[in-house]
Design a protein around this motif. Sequence first.
Motif, PDB file in Angstrom:
ATOM      1  N   GLU A   1       0.747  -1.179   0.097  1.00 41.45           N
ATOM      2  CA  GLU A   1      -0.131   0.002   0.097  1.00 41.45           C
ATOM      3  C   GLU A   1       0.742   1.353  -0.035  1.00 41.45           C
ATOM      4  OE1 GLU A   1      -3.569  -0.096   2.688  1.00 41.45           O
ATOM      5  OE2 GLU A   1      -2.533   1.697   3.508  1.00 41.45           O
ATOM      6  N   ILE A   2       1.947   1.411   0.961  1.00 45.46           N
ATOM      7  CA  ILE A   2       2.714   2.403   1.020  1.00 45.46           C
ATOM      8  C   ILE A   2       3.414   2.789  -0.405  1.00 45.46           C
ATOM      9  CG2 ILE A   2       4.969   3.313   2.020  1.00 45.46           C
ATOM     10  CD1 ILE A   2       3.962   1.897   4.739  1.00 45.46           C
TER      11      ILE A   2
ATOM     12  N   ARG B   1       6.398  10.554   5.196  1.00 41.86           N
ATOM     13  CA  ARG B   1       6.393  10.133   6.476  1.00 41.86           C
ATOM     14  C   ARG B   1       5.024   9.929   6.917  1.00 41.86           C
ATOM     15  NH1 ARG B   1      11.338  13.250   7.850  1.00 41.86           N
ATOM     16  NH2 ARG B   1      12.932  12.020   7.392  1.00 41.86           N
ATOM     17  N   ASP B   2       4.143  11.217   6.860  1.00 40.36           N
ATOM     18  CA  ASP B   2       2.737  11.040   7.066  1.00 40.36           C
ATOM     19  C   ASP B   2       1.922  10.040   6.342  1.00 40.36           C
ATOM     20  OD1 ASP B   2       2.978  13.445   8.440  1.00 40.36           O
ATOM     21  OD2 ASP B   2       2.063  14.842   7.277  1.00 40.36           O
ATOM     22  N   GLU B   3       2.027   9.724   5.193  1.00 40.19           N
ATOM     23  CA  GLU B   3       1.580   8.469   4.452  1.00 40.19           C
ATOM     24  C   GLU B   3       1.899   7.139   5.224  1.00 40.19           C
ATOM     25  OE1 GLU B   3      -0.523   8.384   2.210  1.00 40.19           O
ATOM     26  OE2 GLU B   3      -0.548  10.444   1.243  1.00 40.19           O
ATOM     27  N   ILE B   4       3.082   7.188   5.413  1.00 39.20           N
ATOM     28  CA  ILE B   4       3.526   6.016   6.029  1.00 39.20           C
ATOM     29  C   ILE B   4       2.990   5.945   7.561  1.00 39.20           C
ATOM     30  CG2 ILE B   4       5.311   4.648   7.090  1.00 39.20           C
ATOM     31  CD1 ILE B   4       7.160   5.693   4.889  1.00 39.20           C
ATOM     32  N   ALA B   5       2.830   6.957   8.101  1.00 41.97           N
ATOM     33  CA  ALA B   5       2.077   6.870   9.546  1.00 41.97           C
ATOM     34  C   ALA B   5       0.782   6.634   9.488  1.00 41.97           C
ATOM     35  CB  ALA B   5       2.416   8.228  10.203  1.00 41.97           C
ATOM     36  N   ALA B   6       0.247   7.197   8.567  1.00 33.52           N
ATOM     37  CA  ALA B   6      -1.270   7.043   8.124  1.00 33.52           C
ATOM     38  C   ALA B   6      -1.564   5.459   7.891  1.00 33.52           C
ATOM     39  CB  ALA B   6      -1.881   7.844   7.180  1.00 33.52           C
ATOM     40  N   SER B   7      -0.836   5.004   6.868  1.00 31.81           N
ATOM     41  CA  SER B   7      -1.203   3.743   6.575  1.00 31.81           C
ATOM     42  C   SER B   7      -0.765   2.694   7.702  1.00 31.81           C
ATOM     43  CB  SER B   7      -0.222   3.223   5.503  1.00 31.81           C
ATOM     44  OG  SER B   7      -0.286   4.051   4.348  1.00 31.81           O
ATOM     45  N   LEU B   8       0.068   2.850   8.278  1.00 32.24           N
ATOM     46  CA  LEU B   8       0.723   2.009   9.748  1.00 32.24           C
ATOM     47  C   LEU B   8      -0.494   2.181  10.727  1.00 32.24           C
ATOM     48  CD1 LEU B   8       2.925   0.432  10.606  1.00 32.24           C
ATOM     49  CD2 LEU B   8       4.006   2.549  11.322  1.00 32.24           C
TER      50      LEU B   8
END
Length: 235
Positions: A155-156, A173-180
């Motif tokens: 997804e990331i 970083r925000d995308e990764i934090a949101a997906s996680l």
Amino acid sequence: VREFDNNVQTIENWATKNQSETVLPPLDSAAKLVKTQEVEQIASGKISPLGQLHESYIIAVDKEGLLLVDQHVAHERILFDKYRQKVGARRIESQNLLLPETFDLTPAQATAYDLVEKELEESGFGLMRLSGRTVAIKAVPADLPAHEAKNLLREILDTVDAEKRGAARDTWRDEIAASLACKAAVKVNMKLTPEKMQWLIDNLLKTASPTTCPHGRPVILRLTMRDIERGFHRT
Ligand SMILES: [Zn+2]
């Protein structure tokens, strides 16, 4: 218990019925009931969970009235804030997998991988590029169920590819934090203990933005005593 079931029934009827009425705002705009200045009120009062609606929404009360909290997005908001603080600081804990999992990248994902490898490592992933386009996952972020690791990476990497490469590191970083956060959060259709419900509410109120999730969806719907009294023609 009977009475509680009846209450749940009433709330469900309310939710369905008022989508077609003008007395109260329809549900899709009900989130707007929680206005910015109300956030402080929400945060200042004691919120007590009563139970769950369809094992997906926490039904809670405070002195202003009734609240419905989407349990998944509430947890997502809590985790997102936690991860976003930690990604840049490399403080997300990892858990090692007993057996490293391998993962084959598409050409586009491989390009994306090279771009965000550092951010992924900061997010708690332990990754190793093998020959060709194969990656070995040796460790995953501590809160993440191990079986979600491949889905999350896919997804990331697809997101990074779709956003083209121009985006700033902070955006990734925000995308990764949101997906996680999404993958690690409690799901809907999941039974929660009263303690867990209280934990979710207490920690949600400590976040930067308790009323919206990282993707902009509402987290809390509120029915004030005024709305309720108006609905019952008591005013
Ligand atoms: Zn989600």
